[in-house]
Design a protein around this motif. Structure first.
Motif, PDB file in Angstrom:
ATOM      1  N   MET A  19      34.638  66.357  -2.532  1.00 38.16           N
ATOM      2  CA  MET A  19      34.921  67.240  -1.437  1.00 38.16           C
ATOM      3  C   MET A  19      34.313  68.489  -1.658  1.00 38.16           C
ATOM      4  SD  MET A  19      38.891  67.807  -2.444  1.00 38.16           S
ATOM      5  CE  MET A  19      39.517  66.400  -3.419  1.00 38.16           C
ATOM      6  N   ASP A  20      34.428  69.361  -0.945  1.00 40.59           N
ATOM      7  CA  ASP A  20      33.930  70.685  -0.820  1.00 40.59           C
ATOM      8  C   ASP A  20      35.164  71.610  -1.128  1.00 40.59           C
ATOM      9  OD1 ASP A  20      32.808  73.277  -0.651  1.00 40.59           O
ATOM     10  OD2 ASP A  20      31.873  72.835   1.485  1.00 40.59           O
ATOM     11  N   GLY A  28      39.800  72.437  -1.384  1.00 44.49           N
ATOM     12  CA  GLY A  28      39.506  71.606  -2.327  1.00 44.49           C
ATOM     13  C   GLY A  28      40.380  71.447  -3.729  1.00 44.49           C
ATOM     14  N   SER A  32      43.264  68.727  -4.537  1.00 41.35           N
ATOM     15  CA  SER A  32      43.239  67.925  -5.778  1.00 41.35           C
ATOM     16  C   SER A  32      44.472  68.077  -6.372  1.00 41.35           C
ATOM     17  CB  SER A  32      41.871  68.380  -6.815  1.00 41.35           C
ATOM     18  OG  SER A  32      42.107  69.781  -6.837  1.00 41.35           O
ATOM     19  N   ILE A  47      34.742  68.282  -7.066  1.00 42.28           N
ATOM     20  CA  ILE A  47      34.702  69.302  -6.208  1.00 42.28           C
ATOM     21  C   ILE A  47      33.512  70.218  -6.338  1.00 42.28           C
ATOM     22  CG2 ILE A  47      36.033  71.358  -5.428  1.00 42.28           C
ATOM     23  CD1 ILE A  47      38.519  70.238  -6.608  1.00 42.28           C
TER      24      ILE A  47
END
Length: 58
Positions: A19-20, A28, A32, A47
């Protein structure tokens, strides 16, 4: 990433999440953190942070 995507993530239980760090609704780092709080699932998250350099014309 939003709540719907997180729910899908928990249902699908992928081997890895990419993910960005800059996402529109849930960044992100926060995503997380939410993933990490789930005790019945262990999903590694990668990330990334991308920045586009501005071009200068000469």
């Amino acid at each position: 990433m939003g709540i719907e995507q997180l729910n899908s993530l928990f249902n699908l239980k992928p081997d890895l999440v990419l993910m960005d760090i800059e996402m529109p609704k849930l960044n992100g780092l926060k995503a997380s953190e939410v993933i990490g709080r789930q005790q019945d699932i262990l999903i590694p998250a990668v990330i990334i942070a991308l920045q586009q350099a501005k071009r200068t014309q000469s």
